[in-house]
Scaffold this motif. Structure first.
Motif: not given
Length: 520
Positions: A172-175, A186-189, A316-319, A375-376
């Motif tokens: 859905a997103q790369v944060q 780049g965190v894969r969400i 929390g965190m971006t991950e 995150t993946r």
């Protein structure tokens, strides 16, 4: 719940089985088609649930007219309707959103666009004087849509048609988040992770249907576009989106009778110190949400007294899509004042000792988390992914925490050297690399020093090159040209040498001690 024998807790998922962001929006339409779900005070625009779904579908169609499902679409926008509709439209189109801080510097923008593989960037002409559309246009191979004052004329629109099916496990997103290597990762969400987090977060806040949710948190962060956008949709609240500035936020609270306000601790301090506060009617406020850094019982007491509302704190965190632990406004005082709450629904949490086993309640250890919202992994970085997430799916956060016998957690420190200032992560290595590129600097080390308003301030220790005499003002200008404002050191110390260990590593703990003594 019985008292825990060890510091490990599994909280099952609850709530509706909405797998993708489009499901959350469609469910909101089914429940209350005429309820206002989005409003923007700056433009005076408002969207009911039905209107929001129609508008998002039109944006999706406009994107699909340019690119196929699966394409990555970057947004470099301030808070406003364009950012929300691009997020929803990208999700409906089966594309991946790449939200980029619109105050990023040229190298940061180029890194984000190239690493993510973005084929399209929808960017503001300028944000806070930063010509972000020009910065995107300088990256070869990226189609740029420039957004000026008339955002409707710029955002891609088309007549809605059949939309693609979207897999909940799709990206859905790369944060982007700063890493210890100095380059943003780049965190894969996934859709499933984003939906699970926004829904569970809204549930923890308590009933919000029909309420007014003011969100000045940045929409390029998970705090703004997962906890805010998805959380508000999942709860049926009216989502009021605007850039943060103390005066306008206070006016919106009074004029719109806001019941829930999202604001990082630093923003709450700025609101509390603003001269308009004394003449602002805050009686509608029921809940304040905050997170991004550790808060103290004194901070909780002060905020609740000033604003007359209960504080909900998240960790929390971006991950983790922005949240993994959270206090409820209805929690007992010791939980609300002294912890960051219990795990959200659909989360496993372990406080791990050096051997990886869960420690006894009340014992500090590393915070590990697992579940749908994790995150993946990091985009095109299998090494960093393997370092962060083990074979059993546990994300090793690098934070030190302890869990009480009922499952509430308290963060007590960090294993990592990451600096957290005003809710933003700063990688010391990234700042150090910029500093040593200056001709006056031979070596540099960057640490954080505690600060009551910002959480931490960035402090730089620099060793001159040869007989050079570094000027803090010149170094500040050098950093401002190459780094986002929150990464620029606030304090400088010129030293002859950096303290080193026997293995030739910088003794950051000693530097933090010196910086704290200087701050006095």
């Amino acid at each position: 719940m019985a008292a825990l024998a060890v510091s490990e807790l599994r909280v099952p998922a609850t709530g509706p089985a909405d797998g993708v962001l489009g499901d959350v929006l469609r469910r909101a339409v089914r429940l209350a088609p005429d309820a206002v779900l989005l409003s923007t005070p700056e433009t005076g625009e408002r969207w009911t649930a039905t209107e929001l779904l129609d508008a998002a579908g039109s944006v999706a169609a406009g994107l699909l007219a340019r690119h196929a499902p699966g394409a990555r679409v970057a947004t470099c926008l301030g808070n406003g309707p364009a950012a929300v509709l691009l997020q929803l439209g990208t999700a409906l189109a089966g594309m991946t959103l790449v939200p980029v801080n619109p105050r990023s510097r040229p190298a940061e923008v180029e890194h984000a666009l190239r690493l993510s593989g973005a084929v399209l960037a929808v960017a503001a002409e300028e944000v806070a004087g930063n010509p972000v559309a020009d910065l995107c246009a300088a990256v070869e191979g990226v189609d740029v849509v420039r957004v000026g004052v008339d955002w409707r004329a710029a955002v891609p629109w088309a007549t809605p048609g059949e939309l693609p099916a979207v897999d909940p496990q799709s990206l859905a997103q790369v944060q982007f988040t700063s890493g210890t290597t100095g380059r943003a990762k780049g965190v894969r969400i996934t859709h499933a992770g984003m939906v699970a987090t926004g829904t569970a977060f809204a549930e923890r806040l308590g009933p919000t249907t029909g309420r007014v949710w003011c969100n000045p948190m940045p929409l390029f962060h998970t705090a703004g576009n997962v906890l805010g956008v998805v959380g508000a949709l999942a709860s049926g609240a009216e989502h009021v989106v605007l850039p943060f500035a103390p005066g306008p936020v206070l006016r919106v609270v009074e004029e719109r009778q806001v019941t829930l306000l999202s604001a990082a601790p630093t923003l709450l301090d700025l609101l509390a110190a603003h001269p308009d506060l004394a003449r602002t009617d805050l009686s509608s406020l029921r809940v304040l949400f905050t997170g991004g850094m550790t808060v103290t019982p004194a901070f909780v007491d002060r905020v609740e007294q000033v604003f007359g509302a209960r504080l909900s704190i998240t960790f929390g965190m971006t991950e983790t899509c922005g949240a993994v632990l959270q206090t409820s406004p209805e929690d007992p005082d010791p939980v609300r004042r002294e912890t960051v709450g219990a795990p959200l629904a659909g989360t496993d949490v372990r406080i791990a000792g050096p051997d990886g086993a869960a420690v006894a309640p009340g014992t500090p250890g590393e915070l590990w988390v697992r579940g749908e919202r994790i995150t993946r992994g990091y985009l095109d970085d299998p090494v960093a992914t393997a370092e962060a997430i083990d074979a059993d799916g546990w994300l090793h956060t690098g934070d030190l925490a302890e869990m009480d016998g009922r499952g509430a957690c308290r963060v007590v420190g960090r294993l990592k050297d990451m600096i957290k200032t005003g809710g933003e992560n700063v990688s010391p290595v990234e700042v150090e690399e910029v500093l040593v590129a200056h001709p006056d600097i031979a070596r540099a080390a960057v640490v954080g020093v505690p600060d009551p308003r910002w959480g931490e301030l960035v402090v730089a220790f620099v060793v001159p090159a040869g007989d050079r005499d570094p000027s803090p003002d010149e170094l500040t200008r050098h950093c401002r040209d190459r780094l986002s404002p929150f990464k620029v050191p606030r304090h400088w110390r010129v030293v002859d040498e950096l303290p080193m260990t026997a293995s030739a590593k910088v003794q950051r703990a000693e530097l933090r001690r010196i910086a704290a003594a200087d701050a006095g």
